[in-house]
Design a protein around this motif. Structure first.
Motif, PDB file in Angstrom:
ATOM      1  N   LYS A   1       0.836  -1.207   0.000  1.00 13.66           N
ATOM      2  CA  LYS A   1       0.000   0.000   0.000  1.00 13.66           C
ATOM      3  C   LYS A   1       0.868   1.253   0.000  1.00 13.66           C
ATOM      4  O   LYS A   1       0.494   2.274  -0.576  1.00 13.66           O
ATOM      5  N   ALA A   2       2.013   1.173   0.628  1.00 16.02           N
ATOM      6  CA  ALA A   2       2.939   2.314   0.620  1.00 16.02           C
ATOM      7  C   ALA A   2       3.427   2.599  -0.800  1.00 16.02           C
ATOM      8  O   ALA A   2       3.670   3.755  -1.156  1.00 16.02           O
ATOM      9  N   SER A   3       3.541   1.564  -1.613  1.00 11.32           N
ATOM     10  CA  SER A   3       3.938   1.751  -3.012  1.00 11.32           C
ATOM     11  C   SER A   3       2.892   2.562  -3.762  1.00 11.32           C
ATOM     12  O   SER A   3       3.229   3.392  -4.613  1.00 11.32           O
ATOM     13  N   VAL A   4       1.620   2.329  -3.454  1.00  7.38           N
ATOM     14  CA  VAL A   4       0.542   3.106  -4.073  1.00  7.38           C
ATOM     15  C   VAL A   4       0.695   4.579  -3.709  1.00  7.38           C
ATOM     16  O   VAL A   4       0.545   5.463  -4.563  1.00  7.38           O
ATOM     17  N   THR A   5       1.024   4.836  -2.457  1.00  8.27           N
ATOM     18  CA  THR A   5       1.227   6.217  -2.011  1.00  8.27           C
ATOM     19  C   THR A   5       2.380   6.863  -2.773  1.00  8.27           C
ATOM     20  O   THR A   5       2.278   8.021  -3.193  1.00  8.27           O
ATOM     21  N   VAL A   6       3.457   6.128  -2.967  1.00  8.52           N
ATOM     22  CA  VAL A   6       4.594   6.651  -3.728  1.00  8.52           C
ATOM     23  C   VAL A   6       4.156   7.007  -5.142  1.00  8.52           C
ATOM     24  O   VAL A   6       4.508   8.067  -5.665  1.00  8.52           O
ATOM     25  N   TRP A   7       3.390   6.126  -5.775  1.00 10.54           N
ATOM     26  CA  TRP A   7       2.909   6.399  -7.139  1.00 10.54           C
ATOM     27  C   TRP A   7       2.001   7.624  -7.169  1.00 10.54           C
ATOM     28  O   TRP A   7       2.113   8.462  -8.068  1.00 10.54           O
ATOM     29  N   ILE A   8       1.100   7.753  -6.208  1.00 10.90           N
ATOM     30  CA  ILE A   8       0.177   8.894  -6.184  1.00 10.90           C
ATOM     31  C   ILE A   8       0.947  10.198  -6.025  1.00 10.90           C
ATOM     32  O   ILE A   8       0.683  11.181  -6.725  1.00 10.90           O
ATOM     33  N   ILE A   9       1.924  10.207  -5.138  1.00  6.93           N
ATOM     34  CA  ILE A   9       2.740  11.410  -4.943  1.00  6.93           C
ATOM     35  C   ILE A   9       3.531  11.727  -6.216  1.00  6.93           C
ATOM     36  O   ILE A   9       3.609  12.882  -6.641  1.00  6.93           O
ATOM     37  N   GLY A  10       4.121  10.703  -6.832  1.00  7.77           N
ATOM     38  CA  GLY A  10       4.875  10.912  -8.068  1.00  7.77           C
ATOM     39  C   GLY A  10       4.012  11.473  -9.183  1.00  7.77           C
ATOM     40  O   GLY A  10       4.416  12.401  -9.899  1.00  7.77           O
ATOM     41  N   ILE A  11       2.813  10.936  -9.334  1.00 13.52           N
ATOM     42  CA  ILE A  11       1.907  11.432 -10.373  1.00 13.52           C
ATOM     43  C   ILE A  11       1.468  12.855 -10.064  1.00 13.52           C
ATOM     44  O   ILE A  11       1.412  13.706 -10.959  1.00 13.52           O
ATOM     45  N   ALA A  12       1.163  13.140  -8.804  1.00 11.45           N
ATOM     46  CA  ALA A  12       0.763  14.500  -8.422  1.00 11.45           C
ATOM     47  C   ALA A  12       1.883  15.504  -8.703  1.00 11.45           C
ATOM     48  O   ALA A  12       1.625  16.613  -9.204  1.00 11.45           O
ATOM     49  N   LEU A  13       3.117  15.134  -8.399  1.00 11.76           N
ATOM     50  CA  LEU A  13       4.246  16.034  -8.681  1.00 11.76           C
ATOM     51  C   LEU A  13       4.415  16.251 -10.185  1.00 11.76           C
ATOM     52  O   LEU A  13       4.714  17.353 -10.633  1.00 11.76           O
ATOM     53  N   ARG A  14       4.210  15.204 -10.970  1.00 11.77           N
ATOM     54  CA  ARG A  14       4.320  15.331 -12.429  1.00 11.77           C
ATOM     55  C   ARG A  14       3.223  16.231 -12.988  1.00 11.77           C
ATOM     56  O   ARG A  14       3.463  17.032 -13.886  1.00 11.77           O
ATOM     57  N   VAL A  15       2.008  16.088 -12.464  1.00  4.89           N
ATOM     58  CA  VAL A  15       0.908  16.964 -12.893  1.00  4.89           C
ATOM     59  C   VAL A  15       1.234  18.407 -12.526  1.00  4.89           C
ATOM     60  O   VAL A  15       0.997  19.330 -13.317  1.00  4.89           O
ATOM     61  N   GLY A  16       1.795  18.601 -11.346  1.00  5.91           N
ATOM     62  CA  GLY A  16       2.199  19.948 -10.934  1.00  5.91           C
ATOM     63  C   GLY A  16       3.265  20.532 -11.854  1.00  5.91           C
ATOM     64  O   GLY A  16       3.215  21.720 -12.202  1.00  5.91           O
ATOM     65  N   LEU A  17       4.224  19.722 -12.255  1.00  2.88           N
ATOM     66  CA  LEU A  17       5.252  20.188 -13.189  1.00  2.88           C
ATOM     67  C   LEU A  17       4.644  20.556 -14.537  1.00  2.88           C
ATOM     68  O   LEU A  17       5.023  21.569 -15.146  1.00  2.88           O
ATOM     69  N   TYR A  18       3.714  19.739 -14.997  1.00  3.22           N
ATOM     70  CA  TYR A  18       3.066  20.024 -16.270  1.00  3.22           C
ATOM     71  C   TYR A  18       2.290  21.337 -16.187  1.00  3.22           C
ATOM     72  O   TYR A  18       2.344  22.162 -17.098  1.00  3.22           O
ATOM     73  N   ALA A  19       1.583  21.548 -15.068  1.00  2.01           N
ATOM     74  CA  ALA A  19       0.828  22.789 -14.872  1.00  2.01           C
ATOM     75  C   ALA A  19       1.768  23.987 -14.807  1.00  2.01           C
ATOM     76  O   ALA A  19       1.482  25.049 -15.382  1.00  2.01           O
ATOM     77  N   LEU A  20       2.894  23.836 -14.133  1.00  3.48           N
ATOM     78  CA  LEU A  20       3.877  24.912 -14.060  1.00  3.48           C
ATOM     79  C   LEU A  20       4.416  25.244 -15.446  1.00  3.48           C
ATOM     80  O   LEU A  20       4.522  26.413 -15.820  1.00  3.48           O
ATOM     81  N   GLY A  21       4.741  24.232 -16.206  1.00  8.73           N
ATOM     82  CA  GLY A  21       5.225  24.446 -17.567  1.00  8.73           C
ATOM     83  C   GLY A  21       4.189  25.132 -18.440  1.00  8.73           C
ATOM     84  O   GLY A  21       4.507  26.038 -19.219  1.00  8.73           O
ATOM     85  N   ALA A  22       2.944  24.713 -18.314  1.00  5.45           N
ATOM     86  CA  ALA A  22       1.871  25.341 -19.094  1.00  5.45           C
ATOM     87  C   ALA A  22       1.678  26.792 -18.679  1.00  5.45           C
ATOM     88  O   ALA A  22       1.412  27.661 -19.523  1.00  5.45           O
ATOM     89  N   ALA A  23       1.836  27.075 -17.387  1.00  9.96           N
ATOM     90  CA  ALA A  23       1.659  28.444 -16.891  1.00  9.96           C
ATOM     91  C   ALA A  23       2.727  29.389 -17.429  1.00  9.96           C
ATOM     92  O   ALA A  23       2.456  30.568 -17.672  1.00  9.96           O
ATOM     93  N   VAL A  24       3.945  28.888 -17.632  1.00 10.50           N
ATOM     94  CA  VAL A  24       5.020  29.748 -18.147  1.00 10.50           C
ATOM     95  C   VAL A  24       5.154  29.643 -19.668  1.00 10.50           C
ATOM     96  O   VAL A  24       6.054  30.237 -20.245  1.00 10.50           O
ATOM     97  N   GLY A  25       4.277  28.866 -20.293  1.00  9.94           N
ATOM     98  CA  GLY A  25       4.251  28.791 -21.748  1.00  9.94           C
ATOM     99  C   GLY A  25       5.214  27.813 -22.387  1.00  9.94           C
ATOM    100  O   GLY A  25       5.518  27.916 -23.570  1.00  9.94           O
ATOM    101  N   VAL A  26       5.688  26.836 -21.618  1.00  9.59           N
ATOM    102  CA  VAL A  26       6.618  25.839 -22.149  1.00  9.59           C
ATOM    103  C   VAL A  26       5.811  24.677 -22.724  1.00  9.59           C
ATOM    104  O   VAL A  26       4.954  24.106 -22.047  1.00  9.59           O
TER     105      VAL A  26
END
Length: 174
Positions: A97-122
């Motif tokens: 179950k801890a592995s699921v948590t790691v995946w959820i955090i990793g995906i959330a961070l990736r979505v955040g990076l994508y949103a940051l990139g979109a916000a700055v026009g990359v």
């Protein structure tokens, strides 16, 4: 390859890998654990749009962050995976179950990076995500193989006299 094909390949690999990890799997020393990450990396690096031509520095920073998240996710996933040996000496693993948590955090961070990139026009191509996925799988597999070697009994090993971890055999009557 087109972005749609890359996206479908990413989703397919992620679903396949995640589903397979929650079933007990034997860890084989002879397996080519590095092959799938290598193929994913080659496919990703062949893409011309891995960096945005108009925002090279910002795109490179986002790619570096993506790789760091991928490496951290792979390491976290590997260390939260349960490893055990069976009586025949084979080494097995299964995610927790801890592995699921790691995946959820990793995906959330990736979505955040994508949103940051979109916000700055990359413009962010799917190749960056593919490279990070390759890094995740490579690190996870490497750590699991290392952990498996640590718990696997050495082939042909014999216990030293007086070893407290080995139960002595019953003496036969003469």
């Amino acid at each position: 390859m087109s972005g749609l094909v890359n996206a479908l390949m990413i989703v397919g690999v992620v679903v396949l890998v995640i589903v397979r990890q929650f079933r007990a799997q034997q860890i084989g020393a002879g397996r080519r654990w590095w092959l799938v990450p290598l193929i994913l990396g080659v496919v990703a690096l062949r893409e011309p749009g891995i960096l945005d031509a108009h925002h090279r520095t910002a795109s490179a920073v986002l790619l570096g962050a993506e790789l760091l998240i991928g490496l951290a996710t792979g390491a976290g996933w590997a260390w939260t995976t349960r490893i055990w040996t069976r009586p025949d000496g084979s080494v097995w693993s299964r995610s927790t179950k801890a592995s699921v948590t790691v995946w959820i955090i990793g995906i959330a961070l990736r979505v955040g990076l994508y949103a940051l990139g979109a916000a700055v026009g990359v413009h962010q191509d799917s190749a960056a995500l593919l490279v990070a996925l390759a890094a995740t799988l490579l690190v996870r597999s490497g750590i699991l193989m290392w952990r498996a070697q640590a718990v696997a009994p050495a082939a042909g090993s014999t216990a030293a006299y007086g070893d407290p971890t080995v139960r002595s055999a019953r003496k036969e009557r003469v």
